[in-house]
Design an enzyme around this catalytic site. Structure first.
Site, mmCIF file in Angstrom:
data_model
loop_
_atom_site.group_PDB
_atom_site.id
_atom_site.type_symbol
_atom_site.label_atom_id
_atom_site.label_comp_id
_atom_site.label_asym_id
_atom_site.label_seq_id
_atom_site.Cartn_x
_atom_site.Cartn_y
_atom_site.Cartn_z
ATOM 1 N N LYS A 137 -6.716 -2.633 2.774
ATOM 2 C CA LYS A 137 -5.586 -2.824 3.688
ATOM 3 C C LYS A 137 -6.128 -3.336 5.020
ATOM 4 O O LYS A 137 -7.340 -3.447 5.225
ATOM 5 C CB LYS A 137 -4.818 -1.511 3.933
ATOM 6 C CG LYS A 137 -4.292 -0.810 2.687
ATOM 7 C CD LYS A 137 -3.148 -1.550 2.030
ATOM 8 C CE LYS A 137 -2.630 -0.779 0.822
ATOM 9 N NZ LYS A 137 -1.666 -1.570 0.024
ATOM 10 N N SER B 250 -0.682 -6.542 -2.675
ATOM 11 C CA SER B 250 -0.299 -5.894 -1.417
ATOM 12 C C SER B 250 -0.872 -6.569 -0.171
ATOM 13 O O SER B 250 -0.354 -6.370 0.926
ATOM 14 C CB SER B 250 -0.719 -4.425 -1.428
ATOM 15 O OG SER B 250 -2.127 -4.290 -1.338
#
Length: 256
Positions: A108, A46
């Site tokens: 993230k 990701s």
């Protein structure tokens, strides 16, 4: 008259001394992991191309202060405020405990801060009504969890404040390329993966497997460096080739 200890008593004292030393070493390691920095492993794609599957990260804990999320092991205790708390800067890569299951640690990039208005239009991020600067940067290879790769368009995105970082786009019209404008509330963050079409982040509610608007209290730390990297794709090859999986060029590199 000199008194000599019984051999069994002397042995017990030696064992006791070694046990105290071992306990002290373990305590120092736990304190360091809890207060200074902690290593983490990247299991998914990701955050490509910034972070690769198999990267070993070092996350500094002091930049954002401390909460129950900072503990090196997950303990089911009530969420607390942050001691010496500080808000991340836009563009920071952060490690946090996933709101859906705090035993899981995710990574993230911070895109939106409290009070920001965030929207996506055609895959481009808009912050407070202004589009982020983005420019093409060739073609890269996005890796999947099984070790396969597919071509991905690479871009350099520049956020307000000047932080530039690479992103991958796999599709022209990804399912998360268009989102309604939302205002990030106090105590929350809007986070995204750099692999924009392969990231369940703040664009996806927690109930659907995403992050939603991340509570700042869930932060574990800021990712500052990759300390090691090994390509897990080589596991399907003969064991004699596994050493070739070490990505030496990524050892001890900074994360931006």
């Amino acid at each position: 008259m000199n008194l000599q200890a019984h051999p069994m008593m002397a042995t017990a004292r030696r064992w006791s001394s070694q046990l105290v030393q071992l306990t002290a070493v373990v305590a120092v390691v736990l304190v360091a992991k809890g207060a200074i920095a902690e290593p983490f492993y990247v299991p998914s794609a990701s955050m490509e191309p910034t972070l690769l599957i198999g990267d070993a990260l070092l996350a500094s804990k002091f930049p954002y202060g401390y909460s129950s999320a900072s503990l090196p092991i997950h303990v089911a205790v009530p969420q607390t405020g942050r001691l010496f708390g500080a808000t991340p800067q836009r563009g920071d890569v952060v490690v946090f405990r996933w709101p859906g299951d705090r035993s899981q640690v995710w990574v993230k990039r911070v895109i939106g801060l409290p009070g920001d208005r965030i929207e996506l239009r055609g895959g481009q991020v808009w912050i407070n009504g202004v589009a982020t600067a983005i420019k093409p940067d060739g073609i890269g290879e996005a890796e999947d969890d099984s070790g396969g790769t597919e071509p991905a368009r690479r871009y350099v995105e520049t956020l307000p404040g000047g932080v530039s970082h690479p992103v991958f786009k796999l599709f022209d019209n990804g399912r998360l390329d268009n989102t309604p404008e939302i205002t990030v509330p106090a105590g929350r963050l809007f986070v995204m993966g750099d692999n924009r079409d392969n990231s369940a982040d703040s664009r996806v509610p927690v109930g659907q497997g995403g992050v939603g608007l991340l509570p700042i209290d869930n932060l574990v730390g800021r990712v500052d460096s990759v300390v090691g990297s090994w390509d897990p794709g080589v596991r399907s090859q003969p064991i004699t080739t596994w050493l070739s999986g070490f990505r030496v060029a990524r050892f001890f590199t900074g994360v931006h």
